[in-house]
Design a protein around this motif. Structure first.
Motif, short mmCIF file in Angstrom:
data_model
loop_
_atom_site.label_atom_id
_atom_site.label_comp_id
_atom_site.label_asym_id
_atom_site.label_seq_id
_atom_site.Cartn_x
_atom_site.Cartn_y
_atom_site.Cartn_z
N LEU A 1 0.84 -1.19 0.00
CA LEU A 1 0.00 0.00 0.00
C LEU A 1 0.88 1.24 0.00
O LEU A 1 1.87 1.31 0.73
CB LEU A 1 -0.89 0.03 1.25
N ILE A 2 0.51 2.22 -0.80
CA ILE A 2 1.15 3.54 -0.77
C ILE A 2 0.02 4.56 -0.69
O ILE A 2 -0.82 4.64 -1.59
CB ILE A 2 2.03 3.79 -2.01
N ILE A 3 0.00 5.29 0.41
CA ILE A 3 -1.08 6.24 0.66
C ILE A 3 -0.46 7.61 0.92
O ILE A 3 0.48 7.73 1.71
CB ILE A 3 -1.92 5.77 1.87
N GLY B 1 0.38 -13.54 0.52
CA GLY B 1 -0.61 -14.59 0.61
C GLY B 1 -2.03 -14.05 0.56
O GLY B 1 -2.28 -12.86 0.75
N PHE B 2 -2.96 -14.95 0.31
CA PHE B 2 -4.35 -14.55 0.12
C PHE B 2 -4.95 -13.91 1.37
O PHE B 2 -5.59 -12.86 1.29
CB PHE B 2 -5.20 -15.75 -0.32
N LYS B 3 -4.75 -14.53 2.54
CA LYS B 3 -5.34 -14.00 3.77
C LYS B 3 -4.82 -12.58 4.07
O LYS B 3 -5.57 -11.71 4.46
CB LYS B 3 -5.05 -14.94 4.93
N ASN B 4 -3.54 -12.37 3.86
CA ASN B 4 -2.97 -11.04 4.10
C ASN B 4 -3.36 -10.05 3.01
O ASN B 4 -3.44 -8.85 3.26
CB ASN B 4 -1.46 -11.11 4.26
N PHE B 5 -3.62 -10.55 1.80
CA PHE B 5 -4.15 -9.70 0.74
C PHE B 5 -5.50 -9.13 1.19
O PHE B 5 -5.74 -7.93 1.08
CB PHE B 5 -4.31 -10.48 -0.57
N ILE B 6 -6.35 -9.98 1.73
CA ILE B 6 -7.67 -9.54 2.23
C ILE B 6 -7.48 -8.54 3.38
O ILE B 6 -8.13 -7.51 3.43
CB ILE B 6 -8.51 -10.75 2.69
N ALA B 7 -6.55 -8.85 4.29
CA ALA B 7 -6.28 -7.92 5.40
C ALA B 7 -5.83 -6.56 4.86
O ALA B 7 -6.23 -5.52 5.39
CB ALA B 7 -5.21 -8.51 6.32
N GLU C 1 -6.19 -0.84 4.10
CA GLU C 1 -6.11 0.30 3.19
C GLU C 1 -7.30 1.22 3.40
O GLU C 1 -7.15 2.44 3.47
CB GLU C 1 -6.07 -0.18 1.74
N SER C 2 -8.48 0.65 3.53
CA SER C 2 -9.67 1.45 3.77
C SER C 2 -9.54 2.21 5.09
O SER C 2 -9.87 3.39 5.17
CB SER C 2 -10.91 0.54 3.79
N GLY C 3 -9.06 1.54 6.11
CA GLY C 3 -8.88 2.19 7.41
C GLY C 3 -7.88 3.32 7.36
O GLY C 3 -8.12 4.41 7.89
N TRP C 4 -6.73 3.08 6.71
CA TRP C 4 -5.72 4.13 6.59
C TRP C 4 -6.29 5.34 5.85
O TRP C 4 -6.08 6.49 6.26
CB TRP C 4 -4.48 3.65 5.83
N LYS C 5 -7.02 5.10 4.76
CA LYS C 5 -7.50 6.20 3.92
C LYS C 5 -8.67 6.96 4.53
O LYS C 5 -8.82 8.15 4.24
CB LYS C 5 -7.92 5.66 2.54
#
Length: 145
Positions: free
Chosen positions: A5-7, A115-121, A126-130
């Motif tokens: 993520l880059i925010i 990994g998939f689980k961390n992709f979902i996390a 990302e939503s929380g950060w933004k």
């Protein structure tokens, strides 16, 4: 599979004030989570929040400060899992401050979601950060003396 993520945010405050908001444990508690952070390379600290068992998260983020360049850059690890001693998420946070004529550009790089689980996390984070975190950070920054 890996996701980073880059925010980017802009705050109409000088880098010194943004830096204080990033590194003062009491201020970080207001915009992010309860913590025992100290801005010292090598310091190991924890963030504490509500557990999310469905995401294999016990509510504790284990961190270690890796780099500090005052008013410019802060880097620390960000690890979590279902219980103490079991790490399922092993990522890195890099906060970089760029002075601009009318304030500071703050860039957050949250990297290493594997990994998939961390992709979902990463999608939820990302939503929380933004949204929530950016809003709370700005509010705390604006209320600082």
């Amino acid at each position: 599979m890996q996701r980073d993520l880059i925010i980017k945010w802009f705050f109409a405050h000088p880098p010194e004030k943004v830096w204080e908001c990033l590194t003062d444990p009491e201020l970080v508690n207001q915009w992010l989570m309860k913590n025992d952070f100290e801005p010292v390379v090598g310091h190991k600290f924890r963030f504490h929040t509500k557990p999310i068992p469905k995401m294999s998260f016990d509510g504790v983020v284990y961190c270690e400060v890796l780099e500090i360049i005052p008013n410019q850059k802060l880097v620390y690890t960000w690890k979590g899992g279902p219980e103490p001693g079991i790490i399922g998420l092993d990522t890195l946070l890099t906060w970089t401050l760029y002075p601009e004529a009318d304030g500071t550009k703050l860039v957050l790089e949250h990297t290493g979601f594997k990994g998939f689980k961390n992709f979902i996390a990463s999608v939820f984070m990302e939503s929380g950060w933004k949204k929530g975190i950016a809003r709370r950070f700005g509010k705390v920054l604006g209320e600082m003396k």
